[in-house]
Design a protein around this motif. Structure first.
Motif, PDB file in Angstrom:
ATOM      1  N   PHE A 249       9.870 -16.604  15.127  1.00 20.17           N
ATOM      2  CA  PHE A 249      10.076 -15.213  14.760  1.00 20.17           C
ATOM      3  C   PHE A 249       9.475 -15.004  13.378  1.00 20.17           C
ATOM      4  O   PHE A 249       9.404 -15.938  12.561  1.00 20.17           O
ATOM      5  N   SER A 250       9.035 -13.778  13.123  1.00 23.08           N
ATOM      6  CA  SER A 250       8.462 -13.492  11.816  1.00 23.08           C
ATOM      7  C   SER A 250       8.839 -12.085  11.374  1.00 23.08           C
ATOM      8  O   SER A 250       9.078 -11.194  12.196  1.00 23.08           O
ATOM      9  N   ALA A 251       8.916 -11.900  10.074  1.00 23.13           N
ATOM     10  CA  ALA A 251       9.143 -10.593   9.463  1.00 23.13           C
ATOM     11  C   ALA A 251       7.980 -10.305   8.528  1.00 23.13           C
ATOM     12  O   ALA A 251       7.583 -11.169   7.735  1.00 23.13           O
ATOM     13  N   SER A 252       7.415  -9.109   8.642  1.00 26.32           N
ATOM     14  CA  SER A 252       6.224  -8.739   7.876  1.00 26.32           C
ATOM     15  C   SER A 252       6.544  -7.622   6.898  1.00 26.32           C
ATOM     16  O   SER A 252       7.343  -6.729   7.203  1.00 26.32           O
ATOM     17  N   GLY A 253       5.913  -7.665   5.757  1.00 27.53           N
ATOM     18  CA  GLY A 253       6.099  -6.615   4.763  1.00 27.53           C
ATOM     19  C   GLY A 253       4.933  -6.554   3.815  1.00 27.53           C
ATOM     20  O   GLY A 253       3.958  -7.311   3.932  1.00 27.53           O
ATOM     21  N   ARG A 254       5.018  -5.627   2.872  1.00 25.94           N
ATOM     22  CA  ARG A 254       3.985  -5.490   1.851  1.00 25.94           C
ATOM     23  C   ARG A 254       4.654  -5.318   0.488  1.00 25.94           C
ATOM     24  O   ARG A 254       5.783  -4.841   0.388  1.00 25.94           O
ATOM     25  N   PHE A 255       3.927  -5.729  -0.547  1.00 25.87           N
ATOM     26  CA  PHE A 255       4.407  -5.502  -1.904  1.00 25.87           C
ATOM     27  C   PHE A 255       3.332  -4.772  -2.702  1.00 25.87           C
ATOM     28  O   PHE A 255       2.138  -4.907  -2.432  1.00 25.87           O
ATOM     29  N   ALA A 256       3.774  -3.980  -3.649  1.00 29.11           N
ATOM     30  CA  ALA A 256       2.899  -3.300  -4.611  1.00 29.11           C
ATOM     31  C   ALA A 256       3.728  -3.142  -5.872  1.00 29.11           C
ATOM     32  O   ALA A 256       4.530  -2.209  -5.982  1.00 29.11           O
ATOM     33  N   LEU A 257       3.545  -4.049  -6.817  1.00 25.65           N
ATOM     34  CA  LEU A 257       4.424  -4.144  -7.975  1.00 25.65           C
ATOM     35  C   LEU A 257       3.659  -4.003  -9.279  1.00 25.65           C
ATOM     36  O   LEU A 257       2.486  -4.374  -9.368  1.00 25.65           O
ATOM     37  N   VAL A 258       4.333  -3.476 -10.298  1.00 21.06           N
ATOM     38  CA  VAL A 258       3.807  -3.509 -11.652  1.00 21.06           C
ATOM     39  C   VAL A 258       4.451  -4.695 -12.360  1.00 21.06           C
ATOM     40  O   VAL A 258       5.304  -5.386 -11.807  1.00 21.06           O
ATOM     41  N   ARG A 259       4.064  -4.916 -13.595  1.00 20.00           N
ATOM     42  CA  ARG A 259       4.423  -6.146 -14.295  1.00 20.00           C
ATOM     43  C   ARG A 259       5.924  -6.395 -14.372  1.00 20.00           C
ATOM     44  O   ARG A 259       6.376  -7.530 -14.201  1.00 20.00           O
TER      45      ARG A 259
END
Length: 395
Positions: A249-259
């Motif tokens: 099984f897998s879970a997918s996501g995305r990140f977009a972060l500042v410092r």
């Protein structure tokens, strides 16, 4: 490289640059990514021209914190092996079980070089079903007429054999051995292409496949389009991986972060023999992991009293035990895998929260700068001593 392969390398870089997928990564990262694909394409091309044998298409390479192929969000904890086979012939794999957390043999309907579709599974033998002798030796028979306790019989036309050896504890687990041999039947149809000419074709096709997963790229592959729709700071799943392992099984996501931001991701191991998390960049490729903690297994993480694990994804070290280092990538993918679970028993859905680094939970396990330095040194040393690191982009 031959002129054809050198030209294909330049074309691959141009195709990636034209989409803007690697704009935030820079020319050096794009070039390194393509060079990894060049290396793996040459390995695969030689395997198609020479004798039928398993070749490693992804895994750590000596002398650099890289891999043979950093594409398709390759798992830092897995060595991937494959061999083109004749769909109507019978083969055997003779091997000795190592101490990896997981091992599987899978038949696929094709290779990962079709820009319109990913291959699907035609049969899998997982570690849960693999029968080994007292000394760890085993024999797997493969093909439409395969028999024996470890028979792997395809349920559809399957010209590709794919093997995964997955590690949870880099310090103590060691790879096993495996060798492929055709017992009877005709070999795959030979190609008259020279190895580097075939590698040039494979390179461009593979670039086109994985580029579809990059944000903003036009996707013909349904799964690639699905990943495009994931908003940052969200996770989708756990889901069974389409065409992948039946017990994964897998879970997918995305990140977009500042410092000064972080993601707090909480997940349950759910008694899986293997669970791991990794971050990847917008090229849908793993990030440097040999001496950076851009990935962690359950074994490499500190669990809370309730058994759950909280990972902290951020650009700078927050001084916590379960830090996931983005290695400078401003945005990218988050991927969690569980292996060895029954299809009717998915793990609980993980949670994800975006916070300021200064608002980290007080009860979270900590790491001092000296402890982090020791951890990173041990990570690199453990991988080097594990037997997984090869001299170069070869089998």
């Amino acid at each position: 490289m031959t002129e054809a392969l050198h030209s294909a390398r330049s074309e691959a870089i141009d195709r990636i640059t034209a989409t803007g997928a690697g704009a935030a990564l820079g020319a050096n990262r794009i070039a390194a990514y393509v060079d990894g694909l060049v290396a793996s394409s040459r390995v695969i091309a030689r395997s198609r021209i020479g004798a039928e044998r398993l070749v490693r298409v992804c895994g750590p390479v000596a002398g650099q914190p890289s891999t043979v192929m950093m594409a398709g969000l390759d798992n830092p904890d897995t060595d991937y092996w494959q061999a083109p086979i004749s769909a109507d012939a019978t083969y055997e794999i003779v091997g000795r079980r190592g101490t990896s957390a997981d091992l599987s043999f899978q038949l696929l309907t094709g290779d990962y070089d079709d820009p319109t579709a990913l291959p699907t599974s035609a049969g899998t033998l997982t570690l849960r079903d693999l029968q080994c002798g007292h000394d760890g030796t085993y024999r797997v028979e493969i093909g439409p007429d395969a028999g024996g306790p470890n028979a792997l019989v395809p349920d559809k036309l399957a010209p590709m054999l794919f093997c995964r050896e997955t590690f949870s504890d880099w310090c103590t687990e060691r790879p096993g051995t495996m060798a492929l041999r055709r017992l009877h039947g005709d070999p795959p149809a030979p190609t008259r292409e020279k190895a580097d000419d075939l590698a040039a074709t494979l390179l461009l096709r593979r670039v086109d496949v994985w580029l579809q997963f990059a944000p903003g790229a036009k996707a013909e592959i349904t799964h690639a389009g699905f990943l495009h729709l994931i908003e940052p700071d969200t996770l989708v799943g756990p889901l069974q991986t389409g065409g992948g392992l039946p017990d994964q099984f897998s879970a997918s996501g995305r990140f977009a972060l500042v410092r000064d931001e972080a993601l707090v991701i909480t997940a349950s191991p759910a008694a899986a023999p293997y669970m791991g998390i990794q971050v990847g960049d917008d090229l849908f490729a793993s990030l440097p992991y040999a001496d950076r903690c851009s990935s962690r297994t359950a074994h490499q993480s500190v669990a809370d009293p309730d058994g759950d694990i909280r990972w902290i994804v951020s650009h700078r070290d927050p001084g916590v035990a379960n830090w996931i280092d983005t290695t400078g990538a401003a945005q990218g993918f988050v991927f969690i895998r569980w292996q060895g679970l029954r299809a009717d028993q998915p793990p609980p859905a993980p949670t994800i929260d975006r916070i300021r680094l200064g608002a980290l939970p007080r009860d979270i396990a900590r790491r001092s700068p000296a402890e982090r330095k020791h951890e990173l040194r041990a990570r690199s040393t453990d991988l080097e001593r594990s037997g997984r690191v090869r001299a170069g982009a070869t089998d």
